[in-house]
Design an enzyme around this catalytic site. Structure first.
Site, PDB file in Angstrom:
ATOM      1  N   GLU A  27       7.118 -94.123 -15.122  1.00 27.92           N
ATOM      2  CA  GLU A  27       8.309 -93.636 -14.429  1.00 27.92           C
ATOM      3  C   GLU A  27       9.040 -94.794 -13.783  1.00 27.92           C
ATOM      4  O   GLU A  27       8.490 -95.885 -13.652  1.00 27.92           O
ATOM      5  CB  GLU A  27       7.942 -92.583 -13.389  1.00 27.92           C
ATOM      6  CG  GLU A  27       7.153 -93.100 -12.205  1.00 27.92           C
ATOM      7  CD  GLU A  27       7.016 -92.034 -11.111  1.00 27.92           C
ATOM      8  OE1 GLU A  27       5.886 -91.553 -10.949  1.00 27.92           O
ATOM      9  OE2 GLU A  27       8.018 -91.714 -10.473  1.00 27.92           O
ATOM     10  N   HIS A  72      13.136 -86.662  -8.181  1.00 29.90           N
ATOM     11  CA  HIS A  72      13.682 -87.292  -9.363  1.00 29.90           C
ATOM     12  C   HIS A  72      15.119 -86.885  -9.617  1.00 29.90           C
ATOM     13  O   HIS A  72      15.638 -85.911  -9.104  1.00 29.90           O
ATOM     14  CB  HIS A  72      12.798 -87.147 -10.596  1.00 29.90           C
ATOM     15  CG  HIS A  72      12.209 -85.803 -10.830  1.00 29.90           C
ATOM     16  ND1 HIS A  72      12.944 -84.731 -11.179  1.00 29.90           N
ATOM     17  CD2 HIS A  72      10.918 -85.396 -10.763  1.00 29.90           C
ATOM     18  CE1 HIS A  72      12.127 -83.703 -11.358  1.00 29.90           C
ATOM     19  NE2 HIS A  72      10.895 -84.076 -11.106  1.00 29.90           N
ATOM     20  N   GLU A  82      14.077 -76.500 -12.884  1.00 30.44           N
ATOM     21  CA  GLU A  82      14.365 -76.797 -11.481  1.00 30.44           C
ATOM     22  C   GLU A  82      15.846 -77.055 -11.348  1.00 30.44           C
ATOM     23  O   GLU A  82      16.579 -77.134 -12.338  1.00 30.44           O
ATOM     24  CB  GLU A  82      13.538 -78.005 -11.023  1.00 30.44           C
ATOM     25  CG  GLU A  82      13.830 -79.274 -11.796  1.00 30.44           C
ATOM     26  CD  GLU A  82      12.855 -80.410 -11.468  1.00 30.44           C
ATOM     27  OE1 GLU A  82      11.665 -80.140 -11.320  1.00 30.44           O
ATOM     28  OE2 GLU A  82      13.313 -81.559 -11.392  1.00 30.44           O
ATOM     29  N   THR A  91      -5.321-101.586 -20.924  1.00 28.27           N
ATOM     30  CA  THR A  91      -6.217-102.345 -20.055  1.00 28.27           C
ATOM     31  C   THR A  91      -5.821-102.296 -18.585  1.00 28.27           C
ATOM     32  O   THR A  91      -6.520-102.834 -17.732  1.00 28.27           O
ATOM     33  CB  THR A  91      -6.317-103.818 -20.523  1.00 28.27           C
ATOM     34  OG1 THR A  91      -4.995-104.368 -20.574  1.00 28.27           O
ATOM     35  CG2 THR A  91      -6.951-103.921 -21.891  1.00 28.27           C
ATOM     36  N   GLY A  92      -4.697-101.647 -18.283  1.00 26.46           N
ATOM     37  CA  GLY A  92      -4.343-101.470 -16.871  1.00 26.46           C
ATOM     38  C   GLY A  92      -5.263-100.440 -16.227  1.00 26.46           C
ATOM     39  O   GLY A  92      -5.937 -99.669 -16.914  1.00 26.46           O
ATOM     40  N   LYS A 114      -4.705-109.566 -25.503  1.00 35.56           N
ATOM     41  CA  LYS A 114      -6.088-109.089 -25.416  1.00 35.56           C
ATOM     42  C   LYS A 114      -6.585-108.542 -26.751  1.00 35.56           C
ATOM     43  O   LYS A 114      -7.593-107.821 -26.808  1.00 35.56           O
ATOM     44  CB  LYS A 114      -6.227-108.043 -24.316  1.00 35.56           C
ATOM     45  CG  LYS A 114      -5.894-108.624 -22.936  1.00 35.56           C
ATOM     46  CD  LYS A 114      -6.470-107.823 -21.804  1.00 35.56           C
ATOM     47  CE  LYS A 114      -6.164-108.508 -20.463  1.00 35.56           C
ATOM     48  NZ  LYS A 114      -6.396-107.631 -19.316  1.00 35.56           N
ATOM     49  N   ILE A 141       4.460 -91.979 -20.118  1.00 36.81           N
ATOM     50  CA  ILE A 141       4.052 -91.539 -18.787  1.00 36.81           C
ATOM     51  C   ILE A 141       4.796 -92.344 -17.723  1.00 36.81           C
ATOM     52  O   ILE A 141       5.115 -91.843 -16.656  1.00 36.81           O
ATOM     53  CB  ILE A 141       2.532 -91.755 -18.612  1.00 36.81           C
ATOM     54  CG1 ILE A 141       1.744 -91.166 -19.792  1.00 36.81           C
ATOM     55  CG2 ILE A 141       2.065 -91.172 -17.286  1.00 36.81           C
ATOM     56  CD1 ILE A 141       1.927 -89.693 -20.008  1.00 36.81           C
ATOM     57  N   TYR A 181       1.105 -77.791 -13.591  1.00 40.85           N
ATOM     58  CA  TYR A 181      -0.311 -77.528 -13.351  1.00 40.85           C
ATOM     59  C   TYR A 181      -0.448 -76.258 -12.515  1.00 40.85           C
ATOM     60  O   TYR A 181      -1.340 -75.441 -12.724  1.00 40.85           O
ATOM     61  CB  TYR A 181      -0.995 -78.682 -12.608  1.00 40.85           C
ATOM     62  CG  TYR A 181      -0.636 -80.071 -13.077  1.00 40.85           C
ATOM     63  CD1 TYR A 181      -0.174 -80.299 -14.368  1.00 40.85           C
ATOM     64  CD2 TYR A 181      -0.782 -81.166 -12.224  1.00 40.85           C
ATOM     65  CE1 TYR A 181       0.147 -81.576 -14.787  1.00 40.85           C
ATOM     66  CE2 TYR A 181      -0.470 -82.439 -12.636  1.00 40.85           C
ATOM     67  CZ  TYR A 181       0.002 -82.648 -13.919  1.00 40.85           C
ATOM     68  OH  TYR A 181       0.316 -83.906 -14.314  1.00 40.85           O
TER      69      TYR A 181
END
Lengths: 382, 290, 382, 290
Positions: free
Chosen positions: D98, D247, D209, D17-18, D43, D96, D159
């Site tokens: 972070e 990161h 990386e 719901t965010g 909820k 997801i 991507y």
């Protein structure tokens, strides 16, 4: 080790668990003083006994004044509740009760995890709730590798149907009880009722707490709470001497090494027509001194007419047991016959020691069944 | 081939220099068990009758290839000892120590279980595979090699059953004492699974007692997974309700967990149950004599 | 976030880790007062800088009196140690040093476990010890599922060859450092030297502590220790605005979403003949306001001659980025050209916004490589 | 058949719901992912565009058979959310979120790993199997179905590489973003193992990386266990030593962990390495065109 309500609440307060304010009292006068210290208003006087059902037995009374508290305490002190004589009462401030919930944490040996139970149908016999309204009793095992996380508390609250405005207060009690359960090495922690006051606050209004006996060495404060006066004198003697003793009603005193073997011995004595006077497990690796001590415990029961030693040595050595029997015969006045069965570690040496000393009134047998038959014959049957 | 302890066992003893530790270590070695090391912090470099002593289990594993540990330390150090063994790569831990707080054992169990590290005990007599290896305090002279797999919650009662079987001429593949504490590492089901897979084992005897529901769970497991004949003995038919008899395993309250209920549950799944040690030996003998 | 020695020791004291007693001083006069407060005897004056090698650089001096401490502090304050200007000193009581050990706990991301290192060859460069005397450096990973148990401390002590009489003192430091490491969310906790005094006591004589930036929200006390004055002004601005910025030496300002993509952009700009002025990652899901902020940070560097936006939207939406660029052009005075490459989530809409507004000095490109070439051309090469 | 997320995925979204949760959940569903539930405490009983919302993950699993969870809650609640998913029986958690403290992630990882529960992330873009399912924030329109398995520590860089491959006409079996945090649930090696076993995957591209030594460990694993062709791209050749770039994954100090060292380690094991996204796409295209 079981704690009285007032002792459990003392621990509750230490762990920040919201609970009732009160004082313990051993006399009616102390109960009056306690009620005065608590402000002089309405109080509840509650019998402190290590058993349930005290409400039905008349062990819980509301008092409107300190004088009334004294009177109510006078009526409760001395009360026999299921064989437990009431020797102390807990005097606590009365609180406004809007709802009564149930909450507990049990060390579930089968699941190897703590079992949390929460219900909005508290205040009554929870076993009846579990049977009649199973959907009203939320039951959740806590994975010890995760520990108590917010999600677990939420699951419990939602599953029990606790209204959202009460989640914070009840959740706080759940979380703090979990901390206490772990840090105090509890095996059981039960709050029944967990009260929701008219103002919406959550309060632990009763406390039933059992602490793991194996962990008492690191909880000296709990060990100090032990009410030796309330214990059976023989069982206390046994505990102090580190043997496991349960008093029964028969005439055959039984001593063995290992709980399973002793239980089996009780069964066999029963099957061949005798009646066991006790269960006594000297544990593993008992030395001669401990055997003497254990015999003292058995002999403190005047109903014992004959004694059966059933030893199968593993870590226990039969020669040590034999030495203990001989030492006991030397140190104690033993009027009853003793049947001795020794097998296992150092059995040959143990039997040799006994046959060389050849004390009167000691009857060696080679098998458990023969030993049981012999001791029952000596005790004169059931 | 027997289970748990065999000729492949390479034993390290934690607490080897204590009185009991030394006594039983040497008895185990005398029986033929390959005892490769002992551990006592601060006594590294010494030896016990020729068995090298190390400061840490990790040292012992590295230097001797130990794969099994026997824990003989006082109860308040036992949980630490088990974690040390597991962390050092030991695959089977046999914990003889008793009196370990239940919450500590819960932490140990919770760690070991998902990692596949086997634990026998605590508060158990160990495991004996007659003619192969003995790890623990089981008096080996009672038992002969044979086809009966024996698993028990109780130590001394196991010896009793074993002795009765031996008098009937029956030997054992392995005798496993799983211990009677609230939290033990190996369940009846674990032992049944091992015995079912073991070629040497021809039939299985389980020795239970009042309290808990391990016997009932075993009954369900037997019905679903065990093809070998299973016999059982349950102790505690005369125990009064609500009393704690010895170890925490033996608590009964109400009807659940009684000896009669367990007997019934096992018999419902085809397990023949004796009500005293002699009777269970007779049942087994009658079966084998068929 | 890196802590100064004196801040690390403040935490040590809080966790009961034996350490030296001292005071922080920002002026020579404060250093003198500190030495007096510490009893007026011999003290050590140590430069507080967030880099190593201060001993060799003359940043650590022994002082025999408060007056001497003032003089030594005067010599150390202002000292440039590897580019770090010394603005504070730590004045501590001198202790008798019998031996110097090394101890540290590192959050080892490769092993996914804390790495404990202990050596009796401390006081010097531990990397040299690791190379020249690897057997003298005990290295043990702690299994987080077990946590620090006595056996682990014993393994470490025996492996490092710490003499038995010192096991209790050094073991206590190890155990308490573990508690601090976990409770303070540390990524590194280093004690070099860990001193054994002439009396055999173990003392943490230096402290190098790094706290996880992601956990600072629950350590307000540590956040308050931050020495904003010692930070690069642009990097501080970036941190306060929650973008990741590293200043470099070139002329091409670079802004992207995601550390990997930004690093890759630096590489490509370099490969086509440019020199990056910075690394700037706006992170995931940046909105228009954050884009404006990030541009401000980049523009605060006067060397920037052109800016490259390289956005590949996932959680970030290209239309938000476009809005941010347009807002920035509106709010800020931007004299340098901006090359914009938008791809991914809502890229069509983003490109449309930009092409409709068609601001001067903004150059859209469709590929990363083309964008890099264009921005390098606009910046005038390397 | 692709890996991790497929037609078998039944997704529950924690934090549905965010704002971000709703946005990406609906995008995932629009792509064809079977989104069965959402969770937001308090909820329960409501819905998000027809997707039922529950108070707890346990409720969602019981009612909808969810087997995969996507965690979209703020970082300080994320560890709790992952434990909740695992405890409720979820087999794959895609985090997801972070900014989760490293020690909290260490606790989560330590719990999940021995229990065989898969975790992707945290701080990762999720996984996309083109034409089958998309769980996370990867912009699906960039990618086409095909035979290239793509695994990356970086989100947006993935991507970029995917776009370059797509421009060359190459599609993907699955695109896996493992995340760049100090503690992530899935390593390059884990992903390589899955791709090696996956029939649809014909060749593998790993995107690494600077910092750490995951690429070096992957190189060793590839030499020992991977038969399919592997290509790599490493970001950070121009990163100066000693600086933290974004990161925590991107910390370099000295020579170890540099892009050059990683390139060398991979090439020593036969992996062809490109130094920019265009080059890696060219290497793959050249190989396929052979």
């Amino acid at each position: 080790m079981d704690l009285y309500e007032h002792q459990g609440k003392e621990l509750f307060a230490r762990f920040g668990i919201a609970t009732t304010e009160g004082r313990v009292a051993f006399t009616p006068a102390e109960a009056r003083a306690a009620a005065e210290e608590l402000g002089g208003g309405r109080v509840v006087v509650k019998a402190q006994v290590l058993t349930g059902g005290r409400g039905k037995a008349g062990g819980v009374k509301v008092a409107d004044s300190p004088a009334d508290a004294e009177a109510k305490a006078a009526g409760i002190l001395g009360l026999d509740i299921k064989g437990h004589i009431t020797r102390r009462v807990w005097v606590e401030k009365a609180v406004s009760i809007a709802k009564e919930y149930y909450f507990s944490i049990t060390f579930d040996r089968g699941a190897k995890a703590p079992l949390f139970m929460l219900s909005t149908m508290g205040g009554m016999d929870i076993e009846a709730v579990a049977v009649d309204h199973p959907e009203a009793l939320a039951r959740l095992h806590l994975d010890p590798a995760i520990g108590l996380k917010p999600f677990f508390v939420r699951r419990l609250l939602f599953a029990a149907g606790v209204p959202k405005p009460e989640h914070v207060g009840v959740g706080e009690i759940i979380a703090r009880c979990d901390t206490m359960f772990r840090e105090m090495d509890a095996m059981l922690l039960e709050v029944n009722p967990l009260i929701i006051t008219a103002e919406g606050a959550a309060i632990a209004a009763d406390a039933k707490v059992t602490i793991d006996g194996n962990a008492l060495y690191r909880h000296a404060d709990v060990e100090a709470m032990r009410d030796a006066a309330a214990e059976d004198p023989q069982e206390r003697m046994a505990r102090e001497r580190d043997v496991t003793y349960v008093k029964l009603d028969g005439t055959v005193g039984i001593l063995g090494n290992g709980a399973g073997l002793v239980m089996s011995t009780l069964d066999v004595v029963d099957q061949v027509g005798g009646s066991p006077a006790n269960f006594l497990d000297v544990g593993g690796g008992a030395d001669a001194a401990k055997i003497v001590t254990a015999l003292e415990v058995i002999l403190s029961d005047p109903k014992v007419k004959a004694i059966l030693f059933n030893i199968f040595g593993g870590i226990t050595r039969c020669d040590e047991v034999a030495k203990g029997i001989l030492a006991a015969l030397d140190q104690l006045t033993i009027a009853v016959p003793i049947v001795v069965r020794l097998d296992g570690t150092n059995d040959v040496e143990g039997r040799r020691l006994l046959s060389e000393a050849a004390p009167p009134n000691v009857y060696p047998e080679r098998t458990m069944l023969d030993a049981a038959k012999r001791v029952v014959a000596l005790a004169g049957g059931r | 081939m027997a289970i748990l302890v065999t000729e492949q066992t390479r034993l390290v003893v934690q607490g080897i220099t204590g009185r009991e530790g030394t006594f039983h270590t040497l008895r185990n070695r005398d029986y033929g068990t390959t005892v490769v090391a002992g551990v006592t912090p601060g006594k590294g470099g010494s030896d016990v009758d020729g068995i090298p002593v190390f400061d840490t289990v990790a040292d012992a594993v590295r230097e001797t290839g130990a794969n099994t540990s026997m824990v003989f330390v006082p109860p308040r150090f036992a949980a630490d000892a088990m974690f040390e063994a597991a962390d050092a790569g030991i695959g089977l831990i046999v914990c003889i120590a008793e009196g370990i707080p239940a919450h500590e054992m819960l932490a140990v169990y919770t760690y070991l279980r998902p990692r596949g590290i086997r634990l026998l005990g605590p508060n158990c007599p160990g495991a004996l595979s007659p003619g192969r290896a003995n790890v623990g305090i089981i008096p080996a002279q009672v038992f002969a090699q044979g086809g009966v797999g024996l698993v028990s919650r109780s130590g001394t009662l196991t010896y009793q059953i074993g002795a009765e079987l031996a008098q009937s001429g029956l030997g054992n593949s392995t005798i496993v004492g799983i211990g009677g504490d609230p939290v033990v590492g190996t369940s009846f089901i674990d032992a049944l699974e091992l015995f079912e897979a073991d070629e040497q084992t021809e039939l299985i005897v389980i020795v239970g007692e009042i309290g808990g529901n391990e016997e009932e769970k075993a009954a369900d497991y037997i019905a679903a997974h065990v093809t070998k004949p299973v016999f059982a003995y349950i102790a505690g038919f005369t125990a009064p309700p609500g009393k704690t008899m010895g170890h925490a395993g033996a608590i009964i309250s109400g009807s659940a967990g009684t000896a009669a209920a367990k007997k019934e549950a096992l018999e419902a799944k085809g397990v023949r149950v004796g009500t005293n040690p002699t009777e269970v030996a007779e049942l087994v003998t009658a079966h084998v004599g068929r």
